[in-house]
Every structure is written in structure tokens, then in C-alpha cells.
Write an enzyme that holds these catalytic residues in place. Structure first.
Site, PDB file in Angstrom:
ATOM      1  N   VAL A  68      80.907 -80.394 -37.715  1.00 50.68           N
ATOM      2  CA  VAL A  68      80.551 -79.087 -37.158  1.00 50.68           C
ATOM      3  C   VAL A  68      79.845 -79.186 -35.817  1.00 50.68           C
ATOM      4  CG1 VAL A  68      80.427 -77.941 -39.404  1.00 50.68           C
ATOM      5  CG2 VAL A  68      78.359 -78.993 -38.439  1.00 50.68           C
ATOM      6  N   SER A 143      66.545 -70.752 -44.748  1.00 46.61           N
ATOM      7  CA  SER A 143      65.769 -71.507 -45.738  1.00 46.61           C
ATOM      8  C   SER A 143      64.402 -70.863 -45.920  1.00 46.61           C
ATOM      9  CB  SER A 143      65.586 -72.952 -45.275  1.00 46.61           C
ATOM     10  OG  SER A 143      64.647 -73.628 -46.088  1.00 46.61           O
ATOM     11  N   TYR A 156      63.845 -79.576 -39.344  1.00 44.16           N
ATOM     12  CA  TYR A 156      64.600 -78.725 -40.267  1.00 44.16           C
ATOM     13  C   TYR A 156      64.153 -77.272 -40.157  1.00 44.16           C
ATOM     14  CZ  TYR A 156      66.564 -77.066 -44.695  1.00 44.16           C
ATOM     15  OH  TYR A 156      67.245 -76.364 -45.654  1.00 44.16           O
ATOM     16  N   ALA A 158      62.539 -75.710 -37.732  1.00 40.37           N
ATOM     17  CA  ALA A 158      62.830 -75.128 -36.424  1.00 40.37           C
ATOM     18  C   ALA A 158      64.301 -74.721 -36.325  1.00 40.37           C
ATOM     19  CB  ALA A 158      62.469 -76.112 -35.317  1.00 40.37           C
ATOM     20  N   LYS A 160      66.321 -73.983 -38.829  1.00 41.76           N
ATOM     21  CA  LYS A 160      66.586 -72.851 -39.713  1.00 41.76           C
ATOM     22  C   LYS A 160      66.002 -71.557 -39.147  1.00 41.76           C
ATOM     23  CE  LYS A 160      68.966 -74.883 -42.920  1.00 41.76           C
ATOM     24  NZ  LYS A 160      70.393 -74.525 -43.155  1.00 41.76           N
ATOM     25  N   ILE A 189      66.552 -75.782 -54.100  1.00 47.15           N
ATOM     26  CA  ILE A 189      67.790 -75.767 -54.870  1.00 47.15           C
ATOM     27  C   ILE A 189      68.176 -77.214 -55.163  1.00 47.15           C
ATOM     28  CG2 ILE A 189      70.210 -75.041 -54.932  1.00 47.15           C
ATOM     29  CD1 ILE A 189      68.251 -72.709 -54.854  1.00 47.15           C
TER      30      ILE A 189
END
Length: 254
Positions: A68, A143, A156, A158, A160, A189
Site C-alpha cells: 500500500v 484507533s 502509531y 500520530a 492514526k 483487538i
């Protein structure tokens, strides 16, 4: 709301991060609801397993091996998928380090996957919808980490947070084209990403999450997938720019 509102027969969905976890569960549930699901991931083995799972349940899935972070690959995969009605941008990674120890390459890598990868997919799918004057639904994955500071999760969190702002901005820009844009912001999760700890660390982390969860349990990918199905379906026809937290609205850091 009649159950027919969740029927996706005749619709086509593109799911990134489909090789496992939330992506796999979302792809499988969308297929169960009748959608043709284009499954994208760089993990070709996991991707094959997801497509096999869907096919074994009577659904239709097409695999798209994809990084991606490569805009060209995203463009080609979306073009190969054809007319799309739904995007679920799940692909993401995690890096843990203190702020003072965060290196450029770590920040760049997480932002490339967790933010740029979402941006590229949203851009390409939305362009196709606009060109066809077709309504649709774009679903991003935020998140609970954006609501609470967690040591070691700067990169992570920042990324999100950027996804949240992207979602809100796209909702305002694409709303006039009848394209809905929403984010799902899960807490803890149980996925391969959270299973990165050793057994003892995993047990302690999950015990903490159980204590702060209103339901007193750890979430499963299928819990998030049902939120994704709702946003993808006609049942959410008037929802856009929303950040849904399927863990009872409580901010639960990774």
C-alpha cells in the site's frame, strides 16, 4: 432497520490488510453479505488463505498482492478491480519506541503504511466513484490510541490521528458526491499485531484491557468487522465523517 439494508449483493469491495486480523474478518463478512471482495495485502500466503476461506463459504474473493505504500501498485490494483462501491482500508503496522529513541526510518515506515497507504487507497477508489457518478462508502481504520497517550506509541498514534483528520476532511469533500467516509477506532483487538508480545506480556496486556473494557473482555476481529459491515451498507446511509469506537466508546490504548 430491515435486514435487507445489510445486503451487499451486486456490490464490490476493496479491502487492504486482508491477509489476517481485522482485514480478513471484514473481507469475510462483506462477502457473506453478498459483496464481491477484492482482497489486497503484501502477505501473499495470508491473502491466499483469506480468499480460500471466502470461497469455501460460497463467497467471491479476488486476490491483489499489494504494497500500500507504493502509489503505482495501488493505482493498478484499484484499476484491475474495476467499479468499486466500498473501500475498507485496514493495512497497518506498529513500531514501539520512546519518543527520544524514535528514528527517522521508523517514523517514515509507519506513516507510509498507516497514513499514506490509506490516503492512496481512498484517492484511487474515490476518483473512480466520482467518475461514474456512483455513491459509495470509504471506511478507514483509526484507533483508540488517538484518544489516550501510550508510552512507546508515538509513530502509531500520530499516523492514526492523521487518518482521523483525513477521514473528516474526505467526508466534507466527498459528501456532495454521495460518498460516505467514516473511520472505525478499535481498542485492543486480538490480532497478529497485538500478538507480537511473548505469552507472559500478552497475558498481562489482555488482563489490563479486560479491566478497563465496559464489557470485561478483549475484542476480536469479528467485532470490528460488524461495524465495518454497518458502515458499508445502506443501514448507514446518513452517516459520514463519524469515528465509531466499537469498544463501548472507551479510549483503550494499544
Amino acid at each position: 432497520m430491515p435486514l435487507s439494508a445489510y445486503d451487499l449483493t451486486g456490490r464490490s469491495a476493496f479491502v487492504t490488510g486482508a491477509a489476517g486480523g481485522i482485514g480478513r474478518a471484514s473481507a469475510a463478512l462483506l462477502a457473506e453479505a453478498g459483496a464481491t471482495v477484492h482482497c489486497a495485502d503484501r502477505d501473499e500466503k495470508g491473502l491466499s488463505e483469506t480468499c480460500g476461506l471466502i470461497a469455501g463459504s460460497g463467497g467471491t474473493a479476488i486476490a491483489h498482492p499489494l504494497d500500500v505504500t507504493d502509489r503505482g501498485q495501488v493505482e493498478r490494483a484499484v484499476a484491475e478491480a474495476g467499479d468499486l462501491d466500498i473501500l475498507v482500508a485496514v493495512a497497518g503496522i506498529m513500531h514501539t519506541s520512546s519518543v527520544l529513541e524514535t528514528a527517522d526510518e521508523d517514523l517514515d515506515r509507519v506513516l507510509s503504511v498507516n497514513f499514506k497507504g490509506v490516503l492512496y487507497a481512498c484517492q484511487e477508489v474515490a476518483r473512480g466513484m466520482i467518475a461514474r457518478s456512483a455513491p459509495g462508502s470509504l471506511i478507514t481504520m483509526a484507533s483508540g490510541a488517538v484518544d489516550a497517550a501510550s508510552p512507546g506509541l508515538l509513530c502509531y498514534s500520530a499516523a492514526k490521528a492523521a487518518v482521523v483528520q483525513l477521514t473528516k476532511t474526505l467526508a466534507t469533500e466527498l459528501g456532495p458526491h454521495s460518498i460516505r467516509v467514516n473511520a472505525v477506532a478499535p481498542g485492543w483487538i486480538r490480532t497478529p499485531m497485538t500478538d507480537r508480545h511473548d505469552a507472559e506480556q500478552q497475558h498481562r496486556a489482555e488482563a489490563m484491557m479486560v479491566r478497563v473494557s465496559p464489557l470485561g473482555r478483549v475484542g476480536e476481529p469479528e467485532d470490528v468487522a460488524h461495524t465495518v459491515l454497518h458502515l458499508a451498507s445502506d443501514a448507514s446511509a446518513f452517516m459520514t465523517g463519524q469515528i465509531l469506537r466499537p469498544n463501548g466508546g472507551v479510549a483503550m490504548p494499544w
